[in-house]
Motif scaffolding. Structure first.
Motif, PDB file in Angstrom:
ATOM      1  N   LEU A 240      -1.359  -8.523  69.039  1.00 19.45           N
ATOM      2  CA  LEU A 240      -0.442  -8.651  70.173  1.00 19.45           C
ATOM      3  C   LEU A 240       0.760  -7.733  70.022  1.00 19.45           C
ATOM      4  O   LEU A 240       1.213  -7.107  70.970  1.00 19.45           O
ATOM      5  N   THR A 247       2.446  -0.057  74.463  1.00 22.08           N
ATOM      6  CA  THR A 247       1.864   0.229  75.781  1.00 22.08           C
ATOM      7  C   THR A 247       2.867  -0.051  76.900  1.00 22.08           C
ATOM      8  O   THR A 247       3.092   0.790  77.765  1.00 22.08           O
ATOM      9  N   HIS A 351     -13.710  -5.819  77.316  1.00 19.63           N
ATOM     10  CA  HIS A 351     -12.425  -5.675  76.611  1.00 19.63           C
ATOM     11  C   HIS A 351     -11.268  -5.386  77.566  1.00 19.63           C
ATOM     12  O   HIS A 351     -10.167  -5.055  77.104  1.00 19.63           O
ATOM     13  N   LEU A 354      -6.368  -7.957  78.076  1.00 20.41           N
ATOM     14  CA  LEU A 354      -6.041  -9.380  78.221  1.00 20.41           C
ATOM     15  C   LEU A 354      -4.602  -9.558  78.695  1.00 20.41           C
ATOM     16  O   LEU A 354      -4.274 -10.532  79.373  1.00 20.41           O
TER      17      LEU A 354
END
Ligand code: HEM
Length: 404
Positions: A240, A247, A351, A354
């Motif tokens: 995480l 990003t 993928h 999330l």
């Protein structure tokens, strides 16, 4: 990656993040790739470069042929520190399915919306500090702290730790630019060990006393549901920090630069704030924070006619796919009204990011707060812009701006 193309499609292709010209604007370098099937290159393993939108999407959706498990020689040298439990982004089904299911409940749009007031407070505090300065660096003063503090809030960790958090996520980032097999620098190791020890302690605390936060819910998934194994809670926390910070910071930086360089588009958003979500999707497409991701062929196969042998590395260029003229009209034009805009900045297939609902919400709050507070916001003229030299991420070191 340039000289050793094995088929003609690769002739003239260059992907070199240590070249300043490439870093400043990589998109023209993708044109040849977007006109032909994937080229093959000889690196320390054979590598296929996948750039066209439909090839990228098909590759990411085919997890049977294209695995996310890193090749041993390319995997991060972290096993001795963090152990070898799998994480969600570097695993394939069925392990991936189990891990993703275990953490999905904490990332539903409803759960993310619950965080909105806290993230707004953080954005307000950061813009209040900027207001006192006049001249500021969007990255250091806003784009970097906002996601770090948001993740700290999600995990249930005191916000005062956010500087340390940033240091740890930078240590993780430093690993992604290490050459395969290269030793880990001492400073990086020290940071990673400190991070592991800190998380281990936080996990232990939640075992003794649960709290309404993500660490507690991961601990419960492990201890009560048995869906997460020992080590997997830690792996997810580390992921995480890595996946969520760099990003989102880079998204805010790259997106702001695009908006400021296109005053007509900035005016549109200012006049009609309801356009902001569309503007954010266009920022993600036009100059997103993830340049590329990696896969490995699990058996002999092909991608759009290019034969790919088992074990071949697949360098998947999300940034190129998002500028593919076969998918997007005038792909190099920044157009916040673009419709449809089914970009691949968050990946595709099992993928798919999330954290996308969280990233989108953070970006919306970031731009809304800053545009509203500073009606005369602009770039500092002629400031030289420097991008981080990474194969995988695209982000500015600094973005000098002025509020007046
Ligand atoms: C604008 C910001 C973001 C971008 C562009 C982005 C992009 C991506 C991409 C491209 C992937 C797919 C990787 C692959 O297929 O190998 C991914 C996966 C992931 N991202 Fe994000 N991400 C962002 C923000 C976040 C945030 C804020 C979080 C969490 C706090 C997050 C958590 C994850 C996780 C856990 C995965 C792995 C999902 C899986 O493997 O099933 N991301 N992201």
């Amino acid at each position: 990656m340039s000289e050793t193309a094995e088929n003609s499609a690769g002739a003239g292709f260059s992907f070199n993040p240590s070249d300043e010209k490439f870093r400043r604007n990589p998109y023209p370098y993708f044109h040849a790739l977007l006109a032909a099937p994937p080229p093959l290159f000889k690196s320390f393993i054979p590598v296929a470069v996948v750039a066209r939108y439909r090839d990228v999407s098909a590759t990411l959706r085919d997890h049977l042929h294209f695995s996310s498990v890193p090749i041993r020689r390319m995997s991060l040298p972290t096993t001795e520190i963090f152990g070898s439990a799998p994480n969600v982004v570097s695993s394939d089904p069925p392990i991936h399915t189990r891990l993703r299911r275990a953490v999905s409940a904490d990332f539903t749009p409803r759960r993310i919306r619950e965080m909105e007031p806290r993230i707004r407070e953080i954005a307000d505090e950061l813009t209040a500090s900027i207001a006192k300065k006049g001249d500021f660096d969007l990255m250091a003063d806003f784009a970097i702290p906002l996601p770090v503090m948001s993740i700290a809030a999600l995990l249930g960790i005191p916000l005062e730790r956010h500087e340390t958090f940033k240091q740890w996520s930078e240590a993780l980032m430093a690993l992604t630019s290490l050459a395969p097999g290269a030793p880990m620098p001492d400073a990086v190791r020290t940071n990673l060990v400190a991070m592991r020890d800190y998380f281990a302690e936080e996990i232990d605390k939640r075992r003794r006393e649960s709290a309404p936060d993500l660490i507690s819910s991961l601990v419960a998934a492990h201890e009560e549901g048995g869906t997460l194994g020992p080590g997997e809670v830690m792996q997810f926390l580390i992921l995480l920090l890595m996946a969520g910070n760099e990003t989102t910071s880079n998204m805010i930086g790259n997106g702001m630069l695009a908006l400021m360089r296109h005053p007509d588009q900035a005016l549109l958003v200012r006049r009609e704030p309801a356009l902001l979500p569309r503007a954010i999707e266009e920022m993600l497409r036009y100059d997103g924070p993830v340049l590329s991701i990696f896969r490995t062929a699990t058996e002999d196969t092909e991608i759009s006619g290019t034969a790919v042998e088992k074990g071949t590395g697949i360098f998947v260029l999300l940034a190129a796919a998002n500028h593919d003229p076969a998918q997007f009209r005038d792909p190099d034009t920044f157009d916040i009204l673009r419709e449809p805009n089914d970009h691949l900045a968050f990946g595709d297939g099992v993928h798919f990011c999330l954290g996308a609902p969280l990233a989108r919400m953070e970006a919306a709050i970031a731009f809304e707060t800053i545009l509203k507070r500073f009606p005369h916001l602009r770039l500092v003229e002629n400031a030289s812009l420097d991008y981080k030299p990474s194969f995988f991420f695209r982000g500015l070191n600094a973005l000098p701006m002025r509020t007046e």
